[in-house]
Design a protein around this motif. Structure first.
Motif, PDB file in Angstrom:
ATOM      1  N   ASP A 211       0.854  -1.188   0.000  1.00  0.00           N
ATOM      2  CA  ASP A 211       0.000   0.000   0.000  1.00  0.00           C
ATOM      3  C   ASP A 211       0.900   1.252   0.000  1.00  0.00           C
ATOM      4  OD1 ASP A 211      -2.184   1.684   0.317  1.00  0.00           O
ATOM      5  OD2 ASP A 211      -2.589   1.121   2.386  1.00  0.00           O
ATOM      6  N   GLY A 225      -6.172   6.601   3.927  1.00  0.00           N
ATOM      7  CA  GLY A 225      -6.623   5.217   3.898  1.00  0.00           C
ATOM      8  C   GLY A 225      -5.811   4.367   2.939  1.00  0.00           C
ATOM      9  N   ASN A 284      -5.997  -6.273  10.403  1.00  0.00           N
ATOM     10  CA  ASN A 284      -7.338  -5.900   9.996  1.00  0.00           C
ATOM     11  C   ASN A 284      -8.161  -7.165   9.841  1.00  0.00           C
ATOM     12  OD1 ASN A 284      -6.815  -3.116   9.885  1.00  0.00           O
ATOM     13  ND2 ASN A 284      -5.947  -3.314   7.830  1.00  0.00           N
ATOM     14  N   ARG A 286     -10.481  -7.780   7.714  1.00  0.00           N
ATOM     15  CA  ARG A 286     -11.200  -7.596   6.439  1.00  0.00           C
ATOM     16  C   ARG A 286     -10.195  -7.444   5.315  1.00  0.00           C
ATOM     17  NH1 ARG A 286      -9.302  -2.746   5.666  1.00  0.00           N
ATOM     18  NH2 ARG A 286      -8.773  -1.571   7.534  1.00  0.00           N
ATOM     19  N   GLY A 288      -8.088  -5.437   2.632  1.00  0.00           N
ATOM     20  CA  GLY A 288      -7.511  -4.097   2.609  1.00  0.00           C
ATOM     21  C   GLY A 288      -8.082  -3.270   1.462  1.00  0.00           C
ATOM     22  N   ASP A 289      -8.114  -1.982   1.671  1.00  0.00           N
ATOM     23  CA  ASP A 289      -8.555  -1.055   0.628  1.00  0.00           C
ATOM     24  C   ASP A 289      -7.472   0.000   0.513  1.00  0.00           C
ATOM     25  OD1 ASP A 289      -9.861   0.677  -1.058  1.00  0.00           O
ATOM     26  OD2 ASP A 289     -11.723   0.751   0.094  1.00  0.00           O
ATOM     27  N   GLU A 291      -5.608  -2.453  -1.360  1.00  0.00           N
ATOM     28  CA  GLU A 291      -4.874  -3.657  -1.767  1.00  0.00           C
ATOM     29  C   GLU A 291      -5.749  -4.661  -2.519  1.00  0.00           C
ATOM     30  OE1 GLU A 291      -4.766  -2.204   1.172  1.00  0.00           O
ATOM     31  OE2 GLU A 291      -2.912  -2.598   2.257  1.00  0.00           O
TER      32      GLU A 291
HETATM   33  N1  GLY Z   1      -4.986  -0.104   3.032  1.00  0.00           N
HETATM   34  C1  GLY Z   1      -4.969  -0.310   4.424  1.00  0.00           C
HETATM   35  C2  GLY Z   1      -6.208  -0.809   5.006  1.00  0.00           C
HETATM   36  O1  GLY Z   1      -7.090  -1.291   4.311  1.00  0.00           O
HETATM   37  O2  GLY Z   1      -6.352  -0.733   6.220  1.00  0.00           O
END
Ligand code: GLY
Ligand code: AMP
Length: 424
Positions: A211, A225, A284, A286, A288-289, A291
């Motif tokens: 990321d 984020g 996390n 869940r 990744g956002d 990723e």
């Molecule tokens: N990209 C980091 C996250 O989803 O926490």
């Protein structure tokens, strides 16, 4: 089979898009956005309203609910769905605590002997301030609870650490999330993201990724984020990946299981690859956002089957497979992001961008505007994702698509995947 994706961002667009390839699937999504319309039918329910999502899943006879964001997981959406007889992909609230409480994550890591930053937990601002006074090395101050990426301050000196403690614990700028604070030693190295599927028993790695957290090129400016990601991440070579599984993921999941938590869903480890080996920065509960966007771009095979198998405890039947060609996702953000973003600007070039092969524009913060236009509706607006024969081609293609898109105030990093290119 009917699937309901919970969430409305770029990660959820990628999830819905990849799910839609599975044979015989109908994908629904909570509200969605103009990008998800092509792959999923929107249902009018807020992703954070647990009771309403359960009612919707029941009334639409949904076979599987796939939960994108952390907040509904931490609020017990998967538990409530189970009570209503609806299967879901994602951990229960007890499992999601690994993300929802950084103090709990440290407790688990300590019990499991998982390498991470040394940390102290404080419920009292005075004690936290005294700890910083006494300390020598640089520290990172973290809100214990969920803070949508705003709860971490990598302090450059004592003054910044003090200010962070006061902001979180005294002024409660992030509310309850800052009631407790975790102060960690600052680690040095390169960061990487590692996600695994887990059904409480079997663990299946997903493709590696990296990321880009800071808003500006060269890792400058405030944390966001995530401004872009690429997959695979060469820094997570097979030997390091083996270490991460053996020393981090397996012991963590075993410790959760020892505490009666059969963790089902994605477990995401945010890693710092230090000179002394990989260490955990965060977990996390869940995907990744952002990723997920490049990782799922590379996914091969039946994604719905993999998520169903995870939810049903038969993950041993599935071995995820990824296209060897790398993928790169460049996030396009709205003016003033990561501060409160300006919204309502008309996005131009979407039509032209959609014609570039081996690329897709995932929508995050977008909405329908007047006259069939698409307008900005959030901080991270689009996630332009492309693949290529090698990382350079993937990156060049992603930026080629980016060059087709514009709106007033749009900004993005121009160095996504640059570190990966230096590595190869
Ligand atoms: N990209 C980091 C996250 O989803 O926490
Ligand atoms: P987190 O949400 O805990 O991953 O923190 C967000 C970002 O802060 C990470 O991606 C790192 O860039 C940075 N960070 C967090 N913890 C540490 C640490 N102990 N040492 C150095 N940087 C950190």
């Amino acid at each position: 089979m009917k699937v309901l994706v919970v969430g409305t961002g770029g990660r959820e667009h990628a999830l819905a898009w990849r799910l839609a390839f599975s044979p015989g699937v109908e994908v629904l999504i909570t509200r969605g956005n103009p990008g998800t319309d092509a792959v999923a039918r929107p249902v009018d329910v807020a992703s954070g309203d647990v009771a309403a999502v359960v009612r919707t899943a029941v009334s639409h006879r949904v076979d599987l609910v796939v939960v994108g964001p952390e907040a509904p997981l931490a609020a017990g959406l998967v538990d409530r769905l189970a009570e209503a007889g609806v299967r879901a992909f994602g951990p229960t609230a007890a499992g999601a605590r690994i993300e929802a409480s950084k103090a709990f994550a440290h407790e688990v890591m300590e019990a499991a002997g998982v390498p991470c930053a040394r940390a102290e937990v404080f419920e009292d601002a005075g004690a936290a301030l005294r700890f910083v006074e006494r300390g020598r090395g640089p520290v990172v101050v973290k809100a214990d609870g969920l803070a949508a990426g705003k709860g971490v301050v990598v302090a450059k000196d004592r003054d910044e650490a003090r200010a962070a403690i006061e902001s979180l614990m005294v002024r409660r700028n992030l509310g309850e999330a800052g009631r407790r604070v975790v102060i960690e030693e600052r680690l040095d190295g390169e960061e990487a993201s590692y996600m695994v599927l887990c059904d409480g028993e079997t663990v299946r790695p997903l493709a590696t990724s990296q990321d880009h957290k800071r808003v500006r090129d060269g890792d400058q400016g405030p944390n966001t984020g995530g401004m872009g990601a690429y997959s695979p991440a060469a820094v997570l070579d097979p030997a390091t990946e083996g270490l991460v599984l053996e020393r981090i993921l397996h012991p963590t999941l075993r410790e959760l299981s020892r505490r009666g938590i059969a963790y089902r869903g994605v477990l995401y480890a945010g890693l710092m690859l230090t000179r002394d080996g990989p260490r955990v920065l965060e977990f996390n509960a869940r995907f990744g956002d952002p990723e997920t966007q490049p990782v799922l771009f590379r996914w091969r095979g039946d994604f719905l089957e993999a998520l169903s198998a995870t939810a049903e405890g038969r993950l041993r039947e599935v071995v995820p497979d990824f296209d060897p060609r790398p993928a790169v996702c460049v996030v396009l953000a709205a003016e003033n992001y990561p501060g409160s973003p300006r919204t309502g600007d008309v996005i131009e070039g979407l039509e032209e961008a959609s014609r570039v092969p081996h690329a897709i524009v995932f929508h995050a913060g977008t909405a329908r505007g007047p006259g069939g236009s698409v307008v900005t509706a959030g901080g991270r607006v689009l996630g332009v994702t492309a693949s290529g024969a090698d990382l350079r081609e993937a990156r060049d293609r992603a930026y080629h698509v980016v060059s087709r898109l514009r709106w007033p105030g749009m900004h993005f990093r121009t160095d996504i995947a640059a570190r990966g290119l230096r590595a190869v």
